[in-house]
Design a protein around this motif. Structure first.
Motif, PDB file in Angstrom:
ATOM      1  N   ASN A  91      -3.864  -2.386 -16.296  1.00  0.00           N
ATOM      2  CA  ASN A  91      -4.995  -1.471 -15.926  1.00  0.00           C
ATOM      3  C   ASN A  91      -3.520  -1.246 -14.316  1.00  0.00           C
ATOM      4  O   ASN A  91      -2.645  -2.352 -14.092  1.00  0.00           O
ATOM      5  CB  ASN A  91      -5.607  -1.443 -15.592  1.00  0.00           C
ATOM      6  N   GLN A  92      -4.071  -0.144 -13.482  1.00  0.00           N
ATOM      7  CA  GLN A  92      -3.046  -0.035 -12.697  1.00  0.00           C
ATOM      8  C   GLN A  92      -3.556  -0.696 -11.707  1.00  0.00           C
ATOM      9  O   GLN A  92      -2.106  -1.207 -10.390  1.00  0.00           O
ATOM     10  CB  GLN A  92      -3.378   1.771 -12.216  1.00  0.00           C
ATOM     11  N   ALA A  93      -4.633  -1.717 -10.880  1.00  0.00           N
ATOM     12  CA  ALA A  93      -4.606  -2.118  -9.846  1.00  0.00           C
ATOM     13  C   ALA A  93      -4.187  -3.352  -9.850  1.00  0.00           C
ATOM     14  O   ALA A  93      -3.617  -3.953  -9.652  1.00  0.00           O
ATOM     15  CB  ALA A  93      -6.398  -2.178 -10.396  1.00  0.00           C
ATOM     16  N   TYR A  94      -4.493  -4.242 -11.555  1.00  0.00           N
ATOM     17  CA  TYR A  94      -3.681  -5.002 -11.856  1.00  0.00           C
ATOM     18  C   TYR A  94      -2.053  -5.361 -11.553  1.00  0.00           C
ATOM     19  O   TYR A  94      -1.122  -5.924 -11.047  1.00  0.00           O
ATOM     20  CB  TYR A  94      -3.725  -5.658 -13.422  1.00  0.00           C
ATOM     21  N   LEU A  95      -1.495  -4.406 -12.322  1.00  0.00           N
ATOM     22  CA  LEU A  95      -0.423  -3.586 -11.563  1.00  0.00           C
ATOM     23  C   LEU A  95       0.212  -4.127 -10.279  1.00  0.00           C
ATOM     24  O   LEU A  95       1.207  -4.558  -9.950  1.00  0.00           O
ATOM     25  CB  LEU A  95       0.409  -2.243 -12.112  1.00  0.00           C
ATOM     26  N   SER A  96      -0.345  -3.229  -9.560  1.00  0.00           N
ATOM     27  CA  SER A  96      -0.015  -2.946  -8.226  1.00  0.00           C
ATOM     28  C   SER A  96      -0.150  -4.222  -7.848  1.00  0.00           C
ATOM     29  O   SER A  96       0.520  -4.469  -6.113  1.00  0.00           O
ATOM     30  CB  SER A  96      -1.367  -2.196  -7.331  1.00  0.00           C
ATOM     31  N   LYS A  97      -1.336  -5.313  -7.738  1.00  0.00           N
ATOM     32  CA  LYS A  97      -0.777  -6.695  -7.122  1.00  0.00           C
ATOM     33  C   LYS A  97       0.394  -7.196  -7.838  1.00  0.00           C
ATOM     34  O   LYS A  97       0.699  -8.067  -7.053  1.00  0.00           O
ATOM     35  CB  LYS A  97      -2.558  -7.311  -8.177  1.00  0.00           C
ATOM     36  N   ILE A  98       1.279  -6.907  -9.080  1.00  0.00           N
ATOM     37  CA  ILE A  98       2.395  -7.773  -9.433  1.00  0.00           C
ATOM     38  C   ILE A  98       2.973  -7.256  -8.517  1.00  0.00           C
ATOM     39  O   ILE A  98       4.520  -7.715  -8.421  1.00  0.00           O
ATOM     40  CB  ILE A  98       2.166  -7.428 -10.981  1.00  0.00           C
ATOM     41  N   GLU A  99       3.471  -5.748  -8.464  1.00  0.00           N
ATOM     42  CA  GLU A  99       4.026  -5.474  -7.831  1.00  0.00           C
ATOM     43  C   GLU A  99       4.523  -5.515  -6.138  1.00  0.00           C
ATOM     44  O   GLU A  99       5.378  -5.742  -5.562  1.00  0.00           O
ATOM     45  CB  GLU A  99       4.039  -3.691  -7.569  1.00  0.00           C
ATOM     46  N   THR A 100       3.038  -6.069  -5.515  1.00  0.00           N
ATOM     47  CA  THR A 100       3.333  -6.625  -4.456  1.00  0.00           C
ATOM     48  C   THR A 100       3.460  -7.516  -3.905  1.00  0.00           C
ATOM     49  O   THR A 100       4.191  -8.148  -3.559  1.00  0.00           O
ATOM     50  CB  THR A 100       1.106  -5.922  -4.236  1.00  0.00           C
ATOM     51  N   ILE A 101       3.362  -8.896  -5.323  1.00  0.00           N
ATOM     52  CA  ILE A 101       3.894  -9.991  -5.613  1.00  0.00           C
ATOM     53  C   ILE A 101       5.780 -10.008  -5.511  1.00  0.00           C
ATOM     54  O   ILE A 101       5.891 -10.608  -4.876  1.00  0.00           O
ATOM     55  CB  ILE A 101       2.737 -10.691  -6.749  1.00  0.00           C
ATOM     56  N   ALA A 102       5.850  -8.697  -6.566  1.00  0.00           N
ATOM     57  CA  ALA A 102       7.383  -8.775  -6.340  1.00  0.00           C
ATOM     58  C   ALA A 102       7.465  -8.492  -4.883  1.00  0.00           C
ATOM     59  O   ALA A 102       8.982  -9.102  -4.702  1.00  0.00           O
ATOM     60  CB  ALA A 102       7.952  -7.659  -7.029  1.00  0.00           C
ATOM     61  N   GLN A 103       7.827  -7.760  -4.130  1.00  0.00           N
ATOM     62  CA  GLN A 103       8.064  -7.024  -3.191  1.00  0.00           C
ATOM     63  C   GLN A 103       7.798  -7.705  -1.992  1.00  0.00           C
ATOM     64  O   GLN A 103       8.955  -7.913  -0.878  1.00  0.00           O
ATOM     65  CB  GLN A 103       6.572  -5.523  -2.409  1.00  0.00           C
ATOM     66  N   LYS A 104       6.731  -8.957  -1.829  1.00  0.00           N
ATOM     67  CA  LYS A 104       6.469 -10.009  -0.956  1.00  0.00           C
ATOM     68  C   LYS A 104       7.665 -11.212  -0.840  1.00  0.00           C
ATOM     69  O   LYS A 104       7.540 -11.886  -0.408  1.00  0.00           O
ATOM     70  CB  LYS A 104       5.373 -10.129  -0.552  1.00  0.00           C
ATOM     71  N   THR A 105       7.907 -11.463  -2.598  1.00  0.00           N
ATOM     72  CA  THR A 105       8.784 -12.710  -2.786  1.00  0.00           C
ATOM     73  C   THR A 105      10.378 -12.422  -2.713  1.00  0.00           C
ATOM     74  O   THR A 105      11.292 -12.853  -3.031  1.00  0.00           O
ATOM     75  CB  THR A 105       8.605 -13.048  -4.373  1.00  0.00           C
TER      76      THR A 105
END
Length: 185
Positions: A91-105
């Motif tokens: 879902n979109q909320a889970y995708l948002s978490k993955i994107e945040t992880i990518a951005q912060k790493t």
């Protein structure tokens, strides 16, 4: 033991870590791929794998999931992560978490990528995160073939004829190409 694993025989050769979810359960846009999914056979069906993937799904819904992932990446100096060697973005909320992880790493030189059939979600452009849309789902007609995408082929000859790069043995090739071919096995 960390959040990400490097036990996938294909990925571990290239020092790519993965995060999997239970196949089928999270594959909301699955189509014909359900009939040939490698995540529904072999070692992936062992109870220990099923428990791990189910625990991963529960973990994705926790408030500290993003922080746990970031800490694991930093602690283990992980440079490549394939999201979902099994399962999919659900879902979109889970995708948002993955994107945040990518951005912060990004500052730790960690590259993230995911094969997905969830073409109906909104993806943010992030330099160190590549989405590869996979044919075989309900919405194949929405896949832009000028963007990264993958197809499964039954022969190398057919793959080459259609000008796809064979990424069956090397996922790092998928990171650098748009027309990704995978051999059925």
């Amino acid at each position: 033991m960390g959040i990400f694993n490097n036990k996938n025989s294909k990925l571990s050769k290239e020092k790519i870590y993965s995060f999997g979810l239970q196949p089928g359960k999270t594959c909301k846009n699955a189509g014909i791929c359900k009939n040939i999914c490698y995540g529904l056979k072999g070692n992936y069906r062992f109870p220990s794998h099923l428990v791990k993937y189910n625990n991963n799904l529960i973990l994705t819904k926790k408030n500290n999931f993003v922080d746990l992932c970031i800490n694991d990446i930093i602690r283990r100096k992980i440079k490549y992560i394939r999201w979902h060697d099994t399962g999919d973005i659900y879902n979109q909320a889970y995708l948002s978490k993955i994107e945040t992880i990518a951005q912060k790493t990004q500052k730790y030189n960690c590259f993230h990528y995911a094969y997905t059939k969830m073409v109906n979600l909104k993806y943010r452009p992030i330099d160190n995160f590549k989405i590869i849309f996979s044919f075989g789902g309900k919405y194949d007609n929405k896949i832009n073939i000028n963007r990264p995408h993958s197809k499964i082929f039954y022969s190398l000859e057919d793959m080459r004829k259609k000008k796809y790069i064979d990424c069956s043995r090397s996922d790092k090739k998928a990171i650098k190409n748009i027309r990704i071919g995978l051999l059925y096995h």
